[in-house]
Scaffold this motif. Structure first.
Motif, PDB file in Angstrom:
ATOM      1  N   ASP A  21       0.796  -1.222   0.000  1.00  0.00           N
ATOM      2  CA  ASP A  21       0.000   0.000   0.000  1.00  0.00           C
ATOM      3  C   ASP A  21       0.833   1.280   0.000  1.00  0.00           C
ATOM      4  N   ILE A  22       2.133   1.150   0.092  1.00  0.00           N
ATOM      5  CA  ILE A  22       2.988   2.341   0.186  1.00  0.00           C
ATOM      6  C   ILE A  22       4.079   2.268  -0.881  1.00  0.00           C
ATOM      7  N   SER A  23       4.686   3.423  -1.177  1.00  0.00           N
ATOM      8  CA  SER A  23       5.693   3.453  -2.239  1.00  0.00           C
ATOM      9  C   SER A  23       7.090   3.849  -1.763  1.00  0.00           C
ATOM     10  N   SER A  24       7.216   4.266  -0.502  1.00  0.00           N
ATOM     11  CA  SER A  24       8.528   4.664   0.000  1.00  0.00           C
ATOM     12  C   SER A  24       8.583   4.474   1.510  1.00  0.00           C
ATOM     13  N   GLN A  25       9.789   4.502   2.042  1.00  0.00           N
ATOM     14  CA  GLN A  25       9.938   4.379   3.483  1.00  0.00           C
ATOM     15  C   GLN A  25       9.331   5.593   4.190  1.00  0.00           C
ATOM     16  N   GLU A  26       9.441   6.754   3.591  1.00  0.00           N
ATOM     17  CA  GLU A  26       8.839   7.955   4.179  1.00  0.00           C
ATOM     18  C   GLU A  26       7.323   7.816   4.278  1.00  0.00           C
ATOM     19  N   GLU A  27       6.718   7.277   3.239  1.00  0.00           N
ATOM     20  CA  GLU A  27       5.273   7.051   3.256  1.00  0.00           C
ATOM     21  C   GLU A  27       4.901   6.002   4.297  1.00  0.00           C
ATOM     22  N   LEU A  28       5.724   4.980   4.421  1.00  0.00           N
ATOM     23  CA  LEU A  28       5.493   3.958   5.444  1.00  0.00           C
ATOM     24  C   LEU A  28       5.490   4.586   6.832  1.00  0.00           C
ATOM     25  N   ILE A  29       6.477   5.407   7.110  1.00  0.00           N
ATOM     26  CA  ILE A  29       6.565   6.043   8.431  1.00  0.00           C
ATOM     27  C   ILE A  29       5.355   6.945   8.663  1.00  0.00           C
ATOM     28  N   SER A  30       4.982   7.735   7.685  1.00  0.00           N
ATOM     29  CA  SER A  30       3.793   8.591   7.821  1.00  0.00           C
ATOM     30  C   SER A  30       2.544   7.767   8.082  1.00  0.00           C
ATOM     31  N   THR A  31       2.415   6.652   7.382  1.00  0.00           N
ATOM     32  CA  THR A  31       1.238   5.793   7.517  1.00  0.00           C
ATOM     33  C   THR A  31       1.153   5.183   8.907  1.00  0.00           C
ATOM     34  N   VAL A  32       2.266   4.653   9.394  1.00  0.00           N
ATOM     35  CA  VAL A  32       2.214   3.978  10.701  1.00  0.00           C
ATOM     36  C   VAL A  32       2.083   4.971  11.848  1.00  0.00           C
ATOM     37  N   LEU A  33       2.508   6.195  11.647  1.00  0.00           N
ATOM     38  CA  LEU A  33       2.379   7.196  12.715  1.00  0.00           C
ATOM     39  C   LEU A  33       1.041   7.930  12.679  1.00  0.00           C
ATOM     40  N   SER A  34       0.324   7.858  11.579  1.00  0.00           N
ATOM     41  CA  SER A  34      -0.903   8.642  11.431  1.00  0.00           C
ATOM     42  C   SER A  34      -1.958   8.376  12.511  1.00  0.00           C
ATOM     43  N   PRO A  35      -2.128   7.151  13.017  1.00  0.00           N
ATOM     44  CA  PRO A  35      -3.123   6.959  14.086  1.00  0.00           C
ATOM     45  C   PRO A  35      -2.696   7.536  15.441  1.00  0.00           C
ATOM     46  N   LEU A  36      -1.423   7.808  15.606  1.00  0.00           N
ATOM     47  CA  LEU A  36      -0.917   8.304  16.891  1.00  0.00           C
ATOM     48  C   LEU A  36      -1.032   9.823  16.929  1.00  0.00           C
ATOM     49  N   LYS A  37      -2.189  10.301  17.317  1.00  0.00           N
ATOM     50  CA  LYS A  37      -2.474  11.738  17.314  1.00  0.00           C
ATOM     51  C   LYS A  37      -2.141  12.414  18.641  1.00  0.00           C
ATOM     52  N   ASP A  38      -2.291  11.693  19.733  1.00  0.00           N
ATOM     53  CA  ASP A  38      -2.109  12.249  21.068  1.00  0.00           C
ATOM     54  C   ASP A  38      -0.638  12.619  21.299  1.00  0.00           C
ATOM     55  N   GLU A  39      -0.390  13.884  21.610  1.00  0.00           N
ATOM     56  CA  GLU A  39       0.994  14.351  21.771  1.00  0.00           C
ATOM     57  C   GLU A  39       1.706  13.687  22.945  1.00  0.00           C
ATOM     58  N   ALA A  40       0.994  13.390  24.010  1.00  0.00           N
ATOM     59  CA  ALA A  40       1.614  12.725  25.159  1.00  0.00           C
ATOM     60  C   ALA A  40       2.058  11.307  24.778  1.00  0.00           C
ATOM     61  N   LYS A  41       1.223  10.598  24.021  1.00  0.00           N
ATOM     62  CA  LYS A  41       1.588   9.256  23.552  1.00  0.00           C
ATOM     63  C   LYS A  41       2.790   9.326  22.621  1.00  0.00           C
ATOM     64  N   ARG A  42       2.784  10.317  21.743  1.00  0.00           N
ATOM     65  CA  ARG A  42       3.894  10.471  20.804  1.00  0.00           C
ATOM     66  C   ARG A  42       5.191  10.746  21.562  1.00  0.00           C
ATOM     67  N   ALA A  43       5.115  11.550  22.604  1.00  0.00           N
ATOM     68  CA  ALA A  43       6.306  11.856  23.403  1.00  0.00           C
ATOM     69  C   ALA A  43       6.811  10.600  24.115  1.00  0.00           C
ATOM     70  N   ARG A  44       5.888   9.810  24.669  1.00  0.00           N
ATOM     71  CA  ARG A  44       6.291   8.566  25.329  1.00  0.00           C
ATOM     72  C   ARG A  44       6.909   7.585  24.330  1.00  0.00           C
ATOM     73  N   LEU A  45       6.335   7.506  23.132  1.00  0.00           N
ATOM     74  CA  LEU A  45       6.887   6.627  22.108  1.00  0.00           C
ATOM     75  C   LEU A  45       8.268   7.122  21.681  1.00  0.00           C
ATOM     76  N   ARG A  46       8.426   8.419  21.524  1.00  0.00           N
ATOM     77  CA  ARG A  46       9.727   8.988  21.166  1.00  0.00           C
ATOM     78  C   ARG A  46      10.780   8.602  22.207  1.00  0.00           C
ATOM     79  N   ASP A  47      10.430   8.748  23.477  1.00  0.00           N
ATOM     80  CA  ASP A  47      11.358   8.394  24.556  1.00  0.00           C
ATOM     81  C   ASP A  47      11.689   6.903  24.532  1.00  0.00           C
TER      82      ASP A  47
END
Length: 92
Positions: A21-47
Motif C-alpha cells: 500500500d505504500i511506495s517509499s519508506q517515508e510514506e510507510l513512516i507517515s502511515t504507521v504514525l498517522s493513528p498516533l495523534k495524542d501528543e503525550a503518547k507520541r512523546a512517550r513513544l519517542r522516549d
C-alpha cells in the motif's frame, strides 16, 4: 525489556500487506504514525524509541523486541531495524 503500550500500538500498524500500500519508506513512516495523534503518547513513544535504539541494546535484543510485538513485518537485520526506528522516532 517490556514493550511499552505506545510501541505495541505502533507495531499494530505494520499489518501483513502494508508494503503493498505504500511506495517509499517515508510514506510507510507517515502511515504507521498517522493513528498516533495524542501528543503525550507520541512523546512517550519517542522516549521509548530513543531508549531501545540506544547503544545499551544490541541489534539482537532490538530485533527480539520487535519480533515480540504485534508487527506482521519482519526485520531480520537488527542494525537496519535500529536505523528504521530512529527515523520513526525523528518523525514524532
Amino acid at each position: 525489556m517490556k514493550l511499552s503500550a505506545e510501541f505495541r500500538e505502533l507495531s499494530l500498524q505494520f499489518y501483513q500487506d502494508i508494503l503493498d500500500d505504500i511506495s517509499s519508506q517515508e510514506e510507510l513512516i507517515s502511515t504507521v504514525l498517522s493513528p498516533l495523534k495524542d501528543e503525550a503518547k507520541r512523546a512517550r513513544l519517542r522516549d521509548y524509541l530513543s531508549l531501545v535504539t540506544s547503544d545499551n541494546f544490541s541489534n539482537d535484543e532490538l530485533k527480539n523486541l520487535w519480533w515480540s510485538s504485534s508487527a506482521d513485518i519482519v526485520f531480520y537485520d537488527g542494525a537496519e531495524l535500529r536505523i528504521f526506528l530512529k527515523r520513526v522516532r525523528d518523525r514524532l
